[in-house]
Design a protein around this motif. Structure first.
Motif, mmCIF file in Angstrom:
data_model
loop_
_atom_site.group_PDB
_atom_site.id
_atom_site.type_symbol
_atom_site.label_atom_id
_atom_site.label_comp_id
_atom_site.label_asym_id
_atom_site.label_seq_id
_atom_site.Cartn_x
_atom_site.Cartn_y
_atom_site.Cartn_z
ATOM 1 N N GLN A 263 0.992 -1.372 -0.158
ATOM 2 C CA GLN A 263 0.095 -0.047 0.130
ATOM 3 C C GLN A 263 1.065 1.158 -0.006
ATOM 4 O OE1 GLN A 263 -3.047 0.176 3.186
ATOM 5 N NE2 GLN A 263 -3.039 -2.117 3.049
ATOM 6 N N SER B 12 2.891 1.560 -3.199
ATOM 7 C CA SER B 12 1.934 1.969 -4.262
ATOM 8 C C SER B 12 1.592 3.432 -4.315
ATOM 9 C CB SER B 12 0.674 0.948 -4.373
ATOM 10 O OG SER B 12 -0.175 1.506 -5.367
ATOM 11 N N SER B 13 1.355 3.951 -3.285
ATOM 12 C CA SER B 13 0.761 4.908 -2.909
ATOM 13 C C SER B 13 2.023 6.099 -3.093
ATOM 14 C CB SER B 13 0.147 5.345 -1.518
ATOM 15 O OG SER B 13 0.587 6.397 -1.068
ATOM 16 N N LEU C 148 2.429 6.341 -6.965
ATOM 17 C CA LEU C 148 1.414 7.245 -7.450
ATOM 18 C C LEU C 148 1.756 8.519 -7.532
ATOM 19 C CD1 LEU C 148 -1.913 5.466 -7.046
ATOM 20 C CD2 LEU C 148 -1.243 6.257 -8.954
ATOM 21 N N GLN D 264 0.067 -3.372 -7.796
ATOM 22 C CA GLN D 264 -0.737 -3.266 -9.067
ATOM 23 C C GLN D 264 -2.000 -3.184 -8.371
ATOM 24 O OE1 GLN D 264 0.745 -6.692 -10.981
ATOM 25 N NE2 GLN D 264 1.839 -5.541 -12.419
ATOM 26 N N LYS D 265 -2.487 -4.109 -7.346
ATOM 27 C CA LYS D 265 -3.638 -4.171 -6.821
ATOM 28 C C LYS D 265 -4.039 -2.724 -6.320
ATOM 29 C CE LYS D 265 -5.834 -5.631 -2.632
ATOM 30 N NZ LYS D 265 -5.524 -6.663 -1.409
ATOM 31 N N TYR D 266 -3.167 -2.092 -5.485
ATOM 32 C CA TYR D 266 -3.474 -0.644 -4.968
ATOM 33 C C TYR D 266 -3.067 0.411 -5.914
ATOM 34 C CZ TYR D 266 -3.863 -3.322 -0.609
ATOM 35 O OH TYR D 266 -4.312 -4.185 0.218
ATOM 36 N N TRP D 267 -2.642 0.106 -7.051
ATOM 37 C CA TRP D 267 -2.525 1.026 -8.041
ATOM 38 C C TRP D 267 -3.984 1.215 -8.611
ATOM 39 C CZ3 TRP D 267 1.878 3.468 -9.325
ATOM 40 C CH2 TRP D 267 1.938 3.910 -10.320
ATOM 41 N N LYS D 268 -4.788 0.243 -8.756
ATOM 42 C CA LYS D 268 -6.074 0.405 -9.098
ATOM 43 C C LYS D 268 -7.227 0.866 -7.958
ATOM 44 C CE LYS D 268 -5.316 -2.918 -12.621
ATOM 45 N NZ LYS D 268 -4.852 -4.363 -12.509
ATOM 46 N N GLN D 269 -6.777 0.618 -6.934
ATOM 47 C CA GLN D 269 -7.681 1.010 -5.907
ATOM 48 C C GLN D 269 -6.585 1.771 -4.926
ATOM 49 O OE1 GLN D 269 -8.556 -2.674 -3.831
ATOM 50 N NE2 GLN D 269 -8.936 -3.633 -5.885
ATOM 51 N N PRO D 270 -6.493 3.174 -5.223
ATOM 52 C CA PRO D 270 -5.649 3.776 -4.130
ATOM 53 C C PRO D 270 -5.992 3.874 -2.929
ATOM 54 C CG PRO D 270 -6.075 5.257 -6.323
ATOM 55 C CD PRO D 270 -7.145 3.967 -6.228
#
Ligand SMILES: O=P(O)(O)OC[C@H]1O[C@@H](O)[C@H](O)[C@@H](O)[C@@H]1O
Length: 659
Positions: free
Chosen positions: A580, A583-584, A587, A609-615
């Motif tokens: 998390q 990813s954040s 971003l 990749q997962k948290y890229w789509k659900q920040p």
């Protein structure tokens, strides 16, 4: 004894203390500085940054051991290691530190010390009563290990010995010194002003790892840049003239305010022929431009005579800076202190030392337009994939990107030139015929040099009154890992605990890309960035490494799944939360830049990749949840949290044992 170990792998070799209590208190898997231990070179390389994370731990033994624990490297026991120092105090009264007039510690060697040396196996022990006699009795280059009480006695001993030591000699403080004192001493030796044989001031910069740079006040010219192993990285001609007003043929002459013959001034301007002064009080630079202590600020102002030939008042501030990694950085600030605008061109005319001109190639200039000085500055476009050399070259490449690489195949090293504010690149090699025509250049020396200059030439820089321009050049060198055979294949367990790969890559990439986000776990290189990385790193090395990573991918996924099933909370803590966070962070960096290369643990990729789509909200992640009511010891022991901590430890040991 060490010959049987592969020095390319991570090793921490030694033996425990001969004192039982010491082992009992600190652990039987720890070896102590006093006993001596060996750390393999690649491990030592990753150690530095790790040790910096534990400044609060007292004692080098604790800091070393903590890093080994963090890196997951266990002790390789080698019983031959034992106390190197001869215990003078064992058979007699403690050696006294007696203050003399010069406040020198005076170790009084007594006959029983000599007797004790004899008893311990005919140790070659000689006593000296004066620091001078002691220093002169040692062969050059001298290495003196001192083991005296921490603090002032160390300073006094260093001062006493330094009076008689010579350049190239070395003092090693073998005691357990408080790290702040060690850092202070390193800073004190970082910058030294001396005179060359013509009486011109020059400044020697040193970094703690042994890299150095020498800058002459004549021309503000860097004359030497040495890597931490002492090898010279800049070329200087054997026929160079070191007497003003000539510019020295080699190093990094500064061409200002004119490059070449593009103006009314002498070739390459006058700055390289003038005497600069040390700027004692320069205006502050960004803290990142001096995060070490090995730097010097120089200043050039025009003389009355200069103003006659170039009627513009300016202040040229040059900071020459040796980073902790041994990179050489030159930061120029040129200010117009006149009441009318002026324009100038500039180049850092860097003479790189190379093995053989026919063995090098320059990358980063392909597809660019260049002005060819050998064809009346006619404009051409570079057609080759890389620049190689077969004859005289004298060009200015226009509008290049900010990183250029010089690959020296024979010497197995690569220079990176990183520049800011310097859009052009001059490339010069005089080749055979021209070499013979240059008085201060050896006939054959063209083979060992290549000038690649960060420059602003095509479009001169214009400064209005009061305006300032800043240009930066950073030179770094990395070993090219060209190997005849690919590196041995790695198992998954090896690279789960292989932060070295990520940090090595990250440090290489740092030279090539503007943004790197990396954590200190294993490595993943995304498909798109492969081409770029292979471009900058030796190809066969990269290819082999990427193949290893591909082969290990499935095994890693399985291990991650296992970890998630067996220890879900541990998985959440050490993998998911990091995913998390990474990813954040990625971003937020990606929002500011067009392209970002990230080096992250491969196991983290699906999560990122997962948290890229659900920040996720980084604030939530960083907030410590309110404390729950305290549990009694009994409850703690029975709680799942404790059980998981236990599993975590077992898991760590399991991985460590598999290496
Ligand atoms: O001999 P100098 O003045 O140091 O210059 C060396 C070379 O510097 C290069 O930058 C020029 O393009 C060459 O034409 C020149 O010969």
């Amino acid at each position: 004894m060490l010959g049987k170990y592969d020095h390319r792998l991570w090793y921490y070799i030694g033996a425990g203390s001969e004192i039982y209590q010491q082992n009992k208190d600190f652990g039987f898997k720890m070896t102590f500085g006093g006993e001596g231990f060996a750390i393999s070179y690649p491990l030592a390389k990753v150690f530095d940054s790790c040790i910096e994370r534990y400044p609060h731990l007292y004692g080098s033994d604790s800091r070393i051991y903590t890093c080994l624990a963090e890196l997951g490297v266990g002790l390789t026991s080698e019983p031959g290691f034992h106390q190197v120092g001869f215990k003078l105090s064992r058979h007699g009264p403690k050696p006294r530190l007696k203050r003399r007039r010069k406040r020198l510690p005076n170790l009084r060697l007594q006959p029983y010390h000599l007797q004790s040396a004899e008893d311990e196996g005919k140790l070659p022990l000689f006593g000296h009563y004066s620091p001078r006699d002691f220093v002169l009795s040692i062969q050059r280059p001298r290495s003196v290990v001192i083991l005296v009480k921490a603090g002032a006695p160390v300073d006094q001993t260093i001062a006493a010995l330094s009076d008689h030591m010579e350049p190239g000699d070395c003092i090693i403080d073998g005691g357990n010194e408080w790290y702040e004192n060690t850092e202070r001493r390193m800073q004190e030796t970082a910058v030294e002003v001396t005179k060359d044989r013509n009486g011109t001031d020059q400044v020697l910069l040193r970094n703690p790892r042994g890299a150095s740079a020498r800058v002459s006040l004549h021309g503000g010219q860097v004359l030497s840049w040495r890597a931490d192993r002492g090898e010279e990285l800049l070329f200087t001609s054997s026929k160079a003239v070191f007497k003003p007003p000539y510019a020295v043929r080699g190093g990094i002459p500064i061409c200002f305010p004119q490059f070449g013959q593009r103006g009314s001034l002498e070739q390459h301007g006058f700055a390289r022929n003038r005497t600069w002064i040390i700027d004692e009080n320069p205006p502050p630079l960004h803290p990142n431009d001096s995060d070490g202590k090995a730097y010097i600020d120089l200043l050039l102002k025009p003389s009355e005579d200069d103003l006659k030939i170039w009627p513009h008042s300016f202040e040229f501030r040059l900071r020459v800076y040796l980073t902790t990694d041994g990179n050489l950085s030159l930061i120029s600030r040129i200010r117009n202190i006149n009441c009318k605008p002026f324009s100038f061109s500039i180049a850092y005319h860097t003479y790189f030392s190379i093995s053989d001109i026919s063995e090098v190639r320059v990358e980063g200039l392909e597809t660019l337009d260049y002005l060819d000085n050998l064809c009346q500055r006619e404009r051409f476009t570079e057609q080759g994939d890389a620049l190689t050399f077969e004859s005289e070259v004298d060009r200015v490449y226009l509008g290049s990107r900010d990183v250029i690489a010089i690959f020296d195949h024979e010497r197995k090293r690569t220079f990176f030139i990183r520049k800011e504010g310097l859009p052009d690149v001059g490339v010069w090699n005089p080749w055979e015929k021209k070499s013979k025509a240059i008085a201060d250049f050896g006939d054959e020396e063209y083979k060992q040099m290549l000038c690649v200059n960060g420059a602003a030439v095509e479009k001169p820089i214009t400064l209005k009154p009061g305006e300032e321009w800043t240009g930066r050049l950073e030179l770094s060198v990395v070993p090219s890992m060209h190997q005849s055979t690919p590196p041995p294949s790695k198992t998954i367990d090896q690279y789960v605990v292989a932060p070295c790969i990520a940090s090595t890559l990250a440090s290489k990439l740092k030279n090539s890309f503007s943004s790197i986000v990396c954590n200190n776990q294993s490595v993943y290189i995304s498909g798109k960035s492969r081409a770029l990385i292979m471009y900058f790193l030796p190809r066969n090395w990269c290819e082999a490494m990427l193949k290893d990573l591909d082969d290990g991918h499935d095994k890693l996924t399985r291990k991650m799944q296992e970890l998630n099933e067996e220890c879900p909370t541990l998985f959440e803590t050490i993998v998911d939360e990091r995913d998390q966070y990474m990813s954040s962070t990625l971003l937020s960096v990606a929002r500011k830049h067009n392209s970002v290369v990230a080096v992250v643990g491969r196991g983290h990729l699906p999560g990122i990749q997962k948290y890229w789509k659900q920040p996720v909200s980084i604030n939530e992640l960083m907030t410590i949840p309110p404390q729950k009511p305290a549990l009694s010891t009994g409850k703690i022991l029975a709680s799942p949290g404790f059980a998981i901590a236990g599993v975590a430890i077992v898991w760590g040991i399991y991985l460590a044992n598999k290496i």
